[in-house]
Design an enzyme around this catalytic site. Structure first.
Site, short mmCIF file in Angstrom:
data_model
loop_
_atom_site.label_atom_id
_atom_site.label_comp_id
_atom_site.label_asym_id
_atom_site.label_seq_id
_atom_site.Cartn_x
_atom_site.Cartn_y
_atom_site.Cartn_z
N TYR A 20 46.63 57.49 7.63
CA TYR A 20 45.82 56.78 8.70
C TYR A 20 45.15 56.85 9.60
CZ TYR A 20 49.99 54.70 6.21
OH TYR A 20 51.38 53.72 6.33
N TYR A 148 58.56 46.51 6.20
CA TYR A 148 57.68 47.72 6.02
C TYR A 148 58.04 48.49 5.10
CZ TYR A 148 54.73 52.17 4.75
OH TYR A 148 54.01 53.04 4.44
N ASP A 249 65.77 47.81 0.09
CA ASP A 249 64.77 49.32 0.46
C ASP A 249 65.52 50.38 1.57
OD1 ASP A 249 62.93 51.13 1.53
OD2 ASP A 249 61.58 49.32 1.40
N LYS A 278 62.01 59.36 0.14
CA LYS A 278 62.13 60.11 1.10
C LYS A 278 63.33 61.54 1.09
CE LYS A 278 59.55 56.95 4.90
NZ LYS A 278 58.71 57.68 4.66
#
Length: 429
Positions: A20, A148, A249, A278
């Site tokens: 980003y 997201y 998710d 993660k």
């Protein structure tokens, strides 16, 4: 900083594209030369407390002796072997653990490379399931606003198309359905209007809907929003009623982050498909998993293709699987729930003074997640340096200044972290 360090950081600035970021007036990048426990050592010798756990993954901190040993032991036998037509003990042991510890009914495990790929796999599972059922018309998904799910193409298509980061690609993405984000907070009753909007969409379009995908209880990068677990119960009931698969998710929330081992447990609900990542390897290597029910796997396996059509090169990487095994064993050998409660109490206590600052709209905590929400976005280019100068690594985005610290952080470091967050905002605001 030595001349050599200055040279490589300058080369980084000119040639390496960070997440980003832009080469036109890029945000600052701080050179790290080592990490241990909850501290990062910068090239200039400063140590800063890491409040991000490397994007929420390093749950046991850095350079943990148990995980280091798991890595070196595995290296002595093999670091990688293809998973097509082969298997190995580390992968089998890991999958056994995941089937045992995740919500009931999730019996099959697909190992992937990253969280975004785990979501891609989940979406493909849902689509191939219905195609194998002879209902290829069920090819659309429903997702929540403020959601997201990753940066790959299929994952981008189910991120919020308005408030998300991917509107530039809208013309290139599959078009799915979106319903309002849950408006009731974690300790509040479900807002029936939110559920009514989902029910109306399912009632009128269920013939084309393959699955509903949600981040259970915590919407992460879409705003660090905590919502009532009662929504999960409603999601499950509606998906069952209208013959739609339910995907959770839990890439951000899995392995204790929300105060439960998996966020689904806040409502005692099991999805049809579950995505993990993660914290799976505690930040050591990239690895993810997508679990599903026997119903999903049986239908796909007997369908036209006769196989699930996905297979990453590094699927089931032995080194990553060995570290994941050690991380899960380490987590489960401790009072992880009590520890996360301790962190939650410290975050609540330490961040509460921010509520009195001008420009702060909300302060909230859940499990090992602490959030200060501002009325206006921060300028990362200007303000990241201030956090580092105050001795902490906290990476704000938009209006959010948040922390997801490693679980090993002690009370003193936690107080230092939260105090620095509040003091830095006081300087900025």
């Amino acid at each position: 900083m030595t001349n050599w360090q200055a040279d490589w950081t300058q080369w980084d600035r000119e040639h390496i594209w960070h997440p980003y970021s832009s080469f036109d007036n890029p945000p600052p990048v701080f050179p790290v030369v080592s990490a241990r426990g909850v501290r990062l050592t910068l090239a200039d010798g400063r140590e800063i407390i890491d409040g991000m756990a490397s994007w929420w993954s390093a749950i046991h901190g850095y350079n943990h002796p148990v995980l280091n040993k798991a890595a070196t032991d595995q290296l002595a036998s093999m670091s990688h072997v293809m998973f097509g037509g082969l298997t190995h003990p580390a992968a089998v042991s890991l999958c056994q653990k995941l089937v045992t510890m995740t919500p009931a009914g999730l019996e099959k495990v697909f190992l992937a490379d990253s969280g975004s790929v785990a979501v891609e796999v989940a979406v493909k599972m849902a689509l191939q399931y219905w195609a194998s059922c002879g209902k290829a018309e069920k090819h659309k998904l429903i997702a929540l606003r403020n959601g997201y799910h990753g940066d790959t193409m299929g994952a981008m298509a189910i991120c919020d198309p308005v408030t998300g980061m991917h509107h530039l690609f809208a013309n290139n993405l599959p078009q799915h359905h979106f319903v309002p984000a849950p408006s009731a907070g974690f300790n509040e009753p479900v807002n029936t209007q939110d559920i009514a909007a989902l029910e109306k969409l399912l009632e009128t379009r269920h013939q084309e809907i393959a699955a509903l995908i949600v981040e259970p209880v915590v919407q992460g990068a879409g705003g660090m929003r905590f919502y009532s677990p009662g929504y999960l119960t409603a999601f499950r009931e509606l998906c069952d009623r209208y013959n739609v698969l339910l995907i959770f998710d839990e890439i951000a929330t899995g392995f204790g982050r929300s105060g439960k081992l998996f966020a689904a447990e806040h409502a005692d609900v099991s999805p049809d498909i579950l995505c993990l990542g993660k914290g799976l390897t505690a930040g050591y290597l990239t690895l993810a998993a997508t679990l599903c029910t026997n119903r999903v796997s049986d239908v796909i396996s007997k369908g036209e293709a006769g196989a699930f059509m996905h297979g990453p090169t590094f699927m089931g990487n032995p080194l990553a699987c060995a570290i994941a095994n050690a991380s899960i064993e380490l987590l489960m050998s401790q009072d992880w729930a009590g520890n996360v409660q301790r962190i939650e109490a410290g975050l609540t206590r330490g961040l509460e003074p921010a509520r009195q600052l001008p420009g702060v709209s909300d302060v909230r905590t859940l499990g090992a997640i602490g959030v200060i929400e501002l009325e206006e976005p921060l300028d990362l280019r200007r303000h990241q340096q201030t956090f580092v100068d105050n001795g902490v690594w906290v990476r704000p985005f938009g209006k959010l200044v948040y922390t997801m610290p490693p679980y090993i952080m002690n009370d003193n470091d936690l107080a230092t972290l939260t105090g620095a967050m509040v003091n830095t905002l006081q300087q900025i605001l």
